[in-house]
Motif scaffolding. Structure first.
Motif, PDB file in Angstrom:
ATOM      1  N   LYS A  99       0.125   4.085   0.854  1.00 27.66           N
ATOM      2  CA  LYS A  99      -0.205   4.986   1.950  1.00 27.66           C
ATOM      3  C   LYS A  99       0.466   4.549   3.254  1.00 27.66           C
ATOM      4  O   LYS A  99       1.135   5.339   3.909  1.00 27.66           O
ATOM      5  N   CYS A 100       0.321   3.252   3.606  1.00 22.63           N
ATOM      6  CA  CYS A 100       0.846   2.811   4.903  1.00 22.63           C
ATOM      7  C   CYS A 100       2.049   1.884   4.761  1.00 22.63           C
ATOM      8  O   CYS A 100       2.712   1.584   5.750  1.00 22.63           O
ATOM      9  N   CYS A 137      -6.055   0.608   5.658  1.00 17.94           N
ATOM     10  CA  CYS A 137      -6.339   1.932   5.073  1.00 17.94           C
ATOM     11  C   CYS A 137      -7.813   2.077   4.709  1.00 17.94           C
ATOM     12  O   CYS A 137      -8.396   3.145   4.886  1.00 17.94           O
ATOM     13  N   CYS A 191       0.848  -1.174   0.000  1.00 15.76           N
ATOM     14  CA  CYS A 191       0.000   0.000   0.000  1.00 15.76           C
ATOM     15  C   CYS A 191       0.893   1.237   0.000  1.00 15.76           C
ATOM     16  O   CYS A 191       1.799   1.356   0.822  1.00 15.76           O
ATOM     17  N   CYS A 193      -6.040  -2.469   0.583  1.00 17.53           N
ATOM     18  CA  CYS A 193      -5.347  -2.477   1.875  1.00 17.53           C
ATOM     19  C   CYS A 193      -6.395  -2.375   2.976  1.00 17.53           C
ATOM     20  O   CYS A 193      -7.087  -1.357   3.089  1.00 17.53           O
TER      21      CYS A 193
HETATM   22 ZN    ZN Z   1      -2.535   0.852   3.582  1.00 17.08          ZN
END
Ligand code: ZN
Ligand code: ZN
Length: 330
Positions: free
Chosen positions: A218-219, A234, A216, A231
């Motif tokens: 984002k994370c 998220c 992911c 994910c």
């Molecule tokens: Zn994520």
């Protein structure tokens, strides 16, 4: 041709048999000793001996299990993969311009043990297309033009070309060699990460780790569903953030919906939600009995569906539903 036991007599197999010929000097004693020494070495398959009629040189006839370059037995005889020669060939591509980084890449390549092991490498930055513009120190998606190396057993060399493996995640790090090396080492021992190699942005001089696109952006966690890039943490966060954007007007019902949303486990699980009544059109009674009435209706915007390209839930189209009105619930 190879001799084969076949009912009480030896015959030669019909297939042509590829062999290695090992040339030896025309000295009988030395030759005999060499033959004896080979005949007791288990990994060598020695079919016999012959003599070149012109030079009179004696020649051992061995199975074709030996690397044409170094003469050692292939690390993998079936695939004809010679570890030392292949690692040697790969060396020429290690051109990071930084000795410490070159050493690390070499160290990682020495760990290759089989023909289908991943080849960790230095990847020139201009190999990446479509680099997403995102925050500097997290994962960003990109396309690796030529993709990772794969061993071609006919050509006995590594080649690039599998389209399916060109999606990568780039992780940017500061322009600090030692910090970068430590980070690479820490990732390389994590089994769940597939680290193809490293590169450097020529403008910022930032070092970049190149991962298989399974994380992911984002994370940084591995996607719960890799093919759909979904994910779980998220997406649950997104649903939580969205709690303040809707309400049924009843705390108990809101709590129930929130609880059900947080149970989502897969990309294609239904996102249970509060649906305002004005979302329904063409409401028609279709069934009625003592305890309930059922209507058919069109849900104007339809349910949430996960969009793997945008990595968000979206509504796409109107959707036919049944509305069930329970007489006992009031
Ligand atoms: Zn994520
Ligand atoms: Zn070799």
């Amino acid at each position: 041709m190879q001799l084969k036991i076949n009912k009480k007599l030896y015959e030669r197999g019909r297939k042509r048999h590829k062999v290695s010929l090992k040339d030896l000097q025309n000295i009988t004693d030395a030759f005999l000793n060499e033959v004896k020494s080979y005949s007791i070495k288990k990994p060598y398959i020695l079919y016999g001996i012959t003599q070149n009629p012109d030079t009179k040189d004696y020649i051992m006839v061995l199975d074709d299990e030996y690397c044409g370059k170094c003469g050692e037995r292939y690390t993998n005889v079936y695939i004809k993969w010679c570890k030392s020669c292949q690692i040697d060939n790969l060396k020429s591509n290690i051109v990071s311009g930084n000795e410490k980084i070159d050493n690390l890449i070499q160290e990682m390549q020495l760990k290759i043990n089989g023909y289908n092991d991943l080849v960790f490498e230095w990847i020139p930055y201009n190999q990446f297309n479509d680099i997403e513009k995102k925050s500097k120190y997290s994962f960003t998606a990109a396309i690796w033009k030529d993709g990772p190396l794969k061993y071609n057993r006919d050509k006995k060399l590594y080649e690039r070309g599998e389209r399916s493996h060109r999606n990568v995640s780039l992780k940017h790090l500061q322009n600090n060699t030692d910090a970068f090396l430590n980070e690479v080492k820490s990732y390389s021992i994590k089994k769940s990460y597939i680290l193809y190699g490293i590169t450097q942005n020529p403008d910022t001089k930032d070092y970049i780790m190149v991962f298989k696109d399974e994380y992911c952006e984002k994370c940084g966690e591995k996607y719960a569903d890799i093919s759909c890039k979904w994910c779980k943490p998220c997406q649950i966060d997104n649903l939580k953030i969205n709690f303040s954007n809707w309400t049924s007007g009843n705390e108990k019902i809101d709590d129930l919906i929130q609880e059900m949303q947080l149970e989502i486990n897969k990309w294609n699980d239904i996102v249970f939600e509060w649906i305002p009544y004005n979302q329904f059109d063409y409401i028609k009674e279709i069934d009625k009995n003592g305890c309930s009435t059922v209507y058919s209706a069109i849900w104007k915007e339809g349910p949430l569906k996960y969009d793997e390209n945008e990595k968000i839930y979206k509504r796409s189209q109107c959707f036919k539903v049944a509305l069930k009105y329970s007489h006992n619930s009031q």
